[in-house]
Design a protein around this motif. Structure first.
Motif, PDB file in Angstrom:
ATOM      1  N   LEU A   4       0.792  -1.272  -0.059  1.00 39.20           N
ATOM      2  CA  LEU A   4      -0.022   0.039   0.019  1.00 39.20           C
ATOM      3  C   LEU A   4       0.816   1.224   0.112  1.00 39.20           C
ATOM      4  CD1 LEU A   4      -2.758  -1.054   2.398  1.00 39.20           C
ATOM      5  CD2 LEU A   4      -2.882  -0.545  -0.017  1.00 39.20           C
ATOM      6  N   MET A   5       1.912   1.228   0.776  1.00 43.71           N
ATOM      7  CA  MET A   5       2.984   2.562   0.837  1.00 43.71           C
ATOM      8  C   MET A   5       3.608   2.549  -0.484  1.00 43.71           C
ATOM      9  SD  MET A   5       4.877   1.700   4.509  1.00 43.71           S
ATOM     10  CE  MET A   5       5.848   3.151   4.219  1.00 43.71           C
ATOM     11  N   HIS A   6       4.106   1.373  -1.101  1.00 43.91           N
ATOM     12  CA  HIS A   6       4.575   1.501  -2.588  1.00 43.91           C
ATOM     13  C   HIS A   6       3.386   2.105  -3.704  1.00 43.91           C
ATOM     14  CE1 HIS A   6       8.474   0.241  -1.770  1.00 43.91           C
ATOM     15  NE2 HIS A   6       8.201  -0.880  -1.301  1.00 43.91           N
ATOM     16  N   LYS A  12       1.384   9.189  -6.005  1.00 44.18           N
ATOM     17  CA  LYS A  12       1.793  10.440  -5.534  1.00 44.18           C
ATOM     18  C   LYS A  12       2.690  11.096  -6.826  1.00 44.18           C
ATOM     19  CE  LYS A  12       3.878  13.210  -1.876  1.00 44.18           C
ATOM     20  NZ  LYS A  12       4.744  13.071  -0.612  1.00 44.18           N
ATOM     21  N   ASN A  13       3.613  10.190  -7.195  1.00 43.92           N
ATOM     22  CA  ASN A  13       4.656  10.529  -8.365  1.00 43.92           C
ATOM     23  C   ASN A  13       3.810  10.642  -9.541  1.00 43.92           C
ATOM     24  OD1 ASN A  13       6.789  10.387  -6.548  1.00 43.92           O
ATOM     25  ND2 ASN A  13       7.295   8.183  -7.150  1.00 43.92           N
ATOM     26  N   LEU A  14       2.752  10.066  -9.906  1.00 42.90           N
ATOM     27  CA  LEU A  14       2.243  10.071 -11.267  1.00 42.90           C
ATOM     28  C   LEU A  14       1.293  11.442 -11.129  1.00 42.90           C
ATOM     29  CD1 LEU A  14       0.905   6.452 -11.920  1.00 42.90           C
ATOM     30  CD2 LEU A  14       2.802   7.533 -12.759  1.00 42.90           C
ATOM     31  N   TYR A  15       0.678  11.938 -10.145  1.00 42.78           N
ATOM     32  CA  TYR A  15       0.156  13.116  -9.499  1.00 42.78           C
ATOM     33  C   TYR A  15       1.010  14.168 -10.015  1.00 42.78           C
ATOM     34  CZ  TYR A  15      -2.396  17.181  -7.558  1.00 42.78           C
ATOM     35  OH  TYR A  15      -2.775  18.409  -7.289  1.00 42.78           O
ATOM     36  N   PHE A  16       2.209  14.193  -9.367  1.00 42.37           N
ATOM     37  CA  PHE A  16       3.269  15.221  -9.497  1.00 42.37           C
ATOM     38  C   PHE A  16       3.775  15.591 -10.831  1.00 42.37           C
ATOM     39  CE2 PHE A  16       7.863  16.269  -9.552  1.00 42.37           C
ATOM     40  CZ  PHE A  16       7.925  17.624  -9.027  1.00 42.37           C
ATOM     41  N   ALA A 195       3.031   5.212 -19.853  1.00 47.91           N
ATOM     42  CA  ALA A 195       4.660   5.297 -19.910  1.00 47.91           C
ATOM     43  C   ALA A 195       5.056   6.706 -19.887  1.00 47.91           C
ATOM     44  CB  ALA A 195       5.015   4.642 -21.014  1.00 47.91           C
ATOM     45  N   PRO A 196       4.848   7.743 -20.737  1.00 53.04           N
ATOM     46  CA  PRO A 196       5.020   9.089 -20.485  1.00 53.04           C
ATOM     47  C   PRO A 196       4.881   9.539 -18.803  1.00 53.04           C
ATOM     48  CG  PRO A 196       3.866   8.781 -22.336  1.00 53.04           C
ATOM     49  CD  PRO A 196       3.605   7.589 -21.563  1.00 53.04           C
ATOM     50  N   ILE A 197       3.684   9.287 -18.284  1.00 53.71           N
ATOM     51  CA  ILE A 197       3.463   9.799 -17.070  1.00 53.71           C
ATOM     52  C   ILE A 197       4.476   9.340 -15.939  1.00 53.71           C
ATOM     53  CG2 ILE A 197       1.621   9.939 -14.936  1.00 53.71           C
ATOM     54  CD1 ILE A 197      -0.248  10.195 -17.188  1.00 53.71           C
ATOM     55  N   LEU A 200       8.096  10.904 -16.673  1.00 58.51           N
ATOM     56  CA  LEU A 200       8.198  12.183 -16.609  1.00 58.51           C
ATOM     57  C   LEU A 200       8.175  12.291 -14.976  1.00 58.51           C
ATOM     58  CD1 LEU A 200       6.008  13.839 -19.119  1.00 58.51           C
ATOM     59  CD2 LEU A 200       8.513  13.792 -19.150  1.00 58.51           C
ATOM     60  N   ALA A 201       7.821  11.341 -14.005  1.00 57.52           N
ATOM     61  CA  ALA A 201       7.644  11.486 -12.547  1.00 57.52           C
ATOM     62  C   ALA A 201       9.044  11.516 -12.151  1.00 57.52           C
ATOM     63  CB  ALA A 201       6.677  10.732 -12.093  1.00 57.52           C
ATOM     64  N   GLY A 202       9.853  10.807 -12.933  1.00 57.40           N
ATOM     65  CA  GLY A 202      11.208  10.521 -12.342  1.00 57.40           C
ATOM     66  C   GLY A 202      12.019  11.287 -12.910  1.00 57.40           C
ATOM     67  N   LEU A 203      11.884  12.573 -13.714  1.00 56.21           N
ATOM     68  CA  LEU A 203      12.748  13.398 -14.348  1.00 56.21           C
ATOM     69  C   LEU A 203      13.196  14.317 -13.275  1.00 56.21           C
ATOM     70  CD1 LEU A 203      13.559  13.594 -17.235  1.00 56.21           C
ATOM     71  CD2 LEU A 203      12.139  15.442 -17.418  1.00 56.21           C
TER      72      LEU A 203
END
Length: 587
Positions: A4-6, A12-16, A195-197, A200-203
């Motif tokens: 659940l934490m992952h 959260k990263n996808l929203y960011f 994939a793009p979302i 880009l979350a890790g950029l």
């Protein structure tokens, strides 16, 4: 709980990512939706609608790297006023509209190459924006993005396989109607939206600092202990080959150009990627110091090889880009050899510049190729006395076969890649169909566009009548080789087949009962059936019978591949054939 934490962290990263790059993700999503529509409803649209949708998708896909570059620029220069950002974004939208109406008006080789070049330029620009010009650790930034792309690919594949398995289960177990296209649509949705979302979350943000300790361990092991040793071995092989050429005084073949080019490009990418490790690793430092020097003679030999091809056949877009990439690689290697304080930002910066210039202006690949092929065409016409008042005229004598092939090749090049209107000396009323009127010989497509025709008859789906024959053999489908194959052992009857000249020999108790080359019979069958629909073929179209005093045989062609010469229609080359041989021994 950990799961659940992952999951929460992922969301959260996808929203960011959505919040950070809204326009970029909107472009990728819109592109994906159009592609899914094309996949599912293409047959329902007319040609104009399909063409419009394809060009719209291409333009929107171009908006992805363009909007990404602008978003990263706004992060770096954060004192842009809101109105300034809006004006810049509207300007970008205007540029995309102009590209759609003026540079995608027709889908052909020219627009495709230009589109790819502009895309590469924009992606390289996006990679450089945070690090232009003297900011450190650019290599770590690129390595971080490459690692993220690798993880994105794994996640995307897993997500697609899970989705496809779910769809398959719903269809098979619950009986829900599922269109076959839903699997393709799902794949496009994964790689075009998720994939793009996720990527880009890790950029990294502009404020985020990267350190050598962050270098991915799996990539470090891959480059240091697998890729770099392989490159070293490959270098030794290439040097051995070139030394052999020098000893026998023979020019390198055309394939060498591509081998050296891609080997050099991959090696340069490795040097770039391992740069952050050079301070603490002697092997990396030695490799980075020596390779730019070792590669220079190989690049020079590569230029000789491609130069021979250009002198014989002129410049085409493919050769232009090989030479251009070679010049860029040579320039970068000289930069590494001569400059002490190197900045690896120069690699993408210089590459983006030359790629962009290669598709626009009088120095572009298109302009240079057209001029080169026109010059070659002119030389062929003058050589055969076929120009009068700046127009093509028939030669009063005969033209050798090679010149005919070269003229056909140039016309085929313009017909397929550009326009016949761009080929000089052609009359206004010239067409492919009336070429004989002006040239004295008819048009035949160049062999590159008229490849081998492979015919698979699938006769194993139908019963074969073999009554009246004692034995049955199959001769497997191999490309001709200079050896004979004994197709039967431990029996008085043996069948020997030479795959080089198609000679069939039948022995019984070591006595030759039959020996003949089947080349002419197979060639006749190829001529007869090559353009016939399979549904129109009769059994006699792919079989023949032969006999002598000792034996009667029936040959059935099962698979067949060959080529008819473009100029001399009587010249047929059979590349591979699979035969069935039925044998009847006479008393």
């Amino acid at each position: 709980m950990k799961l659940l934490m992952h999951l929460k962290k992922l969301l959260k990263n996808l929203y960011f990512s959505l919040k950070r790059f809204p326009y970029t993700i909107a472009f990728s999503t819109a592109t994906t939706i159009i592609l899914i529509i094309l996949i599912n409803y293409k047959s329902s649209f007319n040609a104009n609608t399909v063409d419009t949708l394809i060009k719209t998708a291409m333009t929107l896909a171009l908006g992805f790297p363009l909007s990404l570059s602008l978003s990263l620029l706004f992060e770096r220069i954060n004192d842009f006023k809101k109105i300034t950002k809006i004006i810049i974004l509207l300007g970008a939208g205007l540029l995309l509209s102009l590209y759609y109406f003026y540079l995608l008006n027709e889908l052909n080789l020219l627009t495709s190459i230009r589109y790819i070049a502009v895309n590469i330029t924009l992606y390289l620009t996006a990679l450089m924006i945070h690090y232009l010009y003297q900011r450190e650790n650019f290599e770590l930034y690129i390595v971080h993005i490459a690692s993220r792309a690798f993880v994105t690919a794994i996640y995307s594949v897993v997500l697609y396989l899970g989705s496809a398995a779910t769809i398959f289960t719903l269809n098979k177990l619950l009986g829900l109607t599922v269109s076959p296209q839903i699997y393709n649509s799902t794949w496009f949705a994964v790689i075009g939206i998720f994939a793009p979302i996720f990527l880009l979350a890790g950029l990294p943000t502009y404020q985020q600092k990267l350190y050598t300790e962050d270098y991915p361990s799996f990539l470090k092991v891959l480059l240091l202990y697998i890729v770099m040793p392989l490159i070293s071995i490959y270098t030794i092989i290439l040097y051995s080959y070139f030394i052999k050429l020098l000893l026998i005084w023979q020019w390198p073949q055309g394939l060498v150009s591509h081998l050296v080019i891609w080997y050099s490009a991959i090696s340069l990418a490795v040097i770039f990627a391992i740069a952050p490790l050079s301070k603490n690793n002697k092997w990396v430092k030695y490799f980075s110091f020596c390779f730019p020097k070792v590669i220079l003679p190989l690049l020079i030999m590569m230029f000789f090889a491609i130069g021979i091809r250009i002198s014989e056949y002129g410049v085409t877009e493919n050769r232009y880009f090989v030479v251009l990439l070679g010049c860029w690689l040579l320039g970068i290697m000289m930069y590494y050899n001569l400059i002490d304080r190197k900045r690896n930002i120069m690699l993408p910066l210089s590459l983006a510049l030359i790629i962009f210039l290669s598709v626009f202006g009088p120095w572009s690949s298109f302009a240079i190729s057209i001029n080169s092929q026109n010059k070659r065409f002119e030389e062929l016409l003058y050589r055969n006395d076929m120009i009068k008042k700046e127009k093509v005229v028939k030669n009063k004598g005969s033209i050798n076969q090679n010149d005919k092939k070269e003229i056909n090749a140039i016309i085929t090049y313009f017909k397929n890649n550009h326009s016949l209107e761009q080929l000089n000396y052609l009359p206004a009323d010239f067409t492919i169909k009336n070429m004989d009127k002006f040239f004295g010989f008819s048009y035949q497509p160049h062999y590159r566009y008229n490849r081998d025709k492979y015919i698979s008859l699938y006769i194993d789906r139908y019963p074969i009548r073999i009554s009246g024959y004692d034995y049955y053999f199959e001769i497997p489908n191999y490309y001709p080789k200079k050896n004979e194959e004994n197709l039967k052992t431990n029996h008085p009857l043996t069948l020997i087949y030479n795959r080089d000249d198609f000679v069939l020999k039948i022995n019984y108790n070591n006595k030759t009962l039959y020996q003949k080359s089947l080349s002419e019979d197979i060639t006749d069958i190829y001529r007869k059936i090559k353009d016939k629909p399979k549904t129109k073929l009769a059994p006699n179209d792919y079989a023949f019978i032969d006999e002598n005093k000792e034996v009667q045989i029936k040959i059935i062609v099962k698979r067949l591949s060959g080529r008819i010469d473009n100029i001399n229609k009587n010249d047929v080359t059979i590349n591979s054939v699979q035969l069935i041989v039925c044998i009847n021994l006479k008393d």
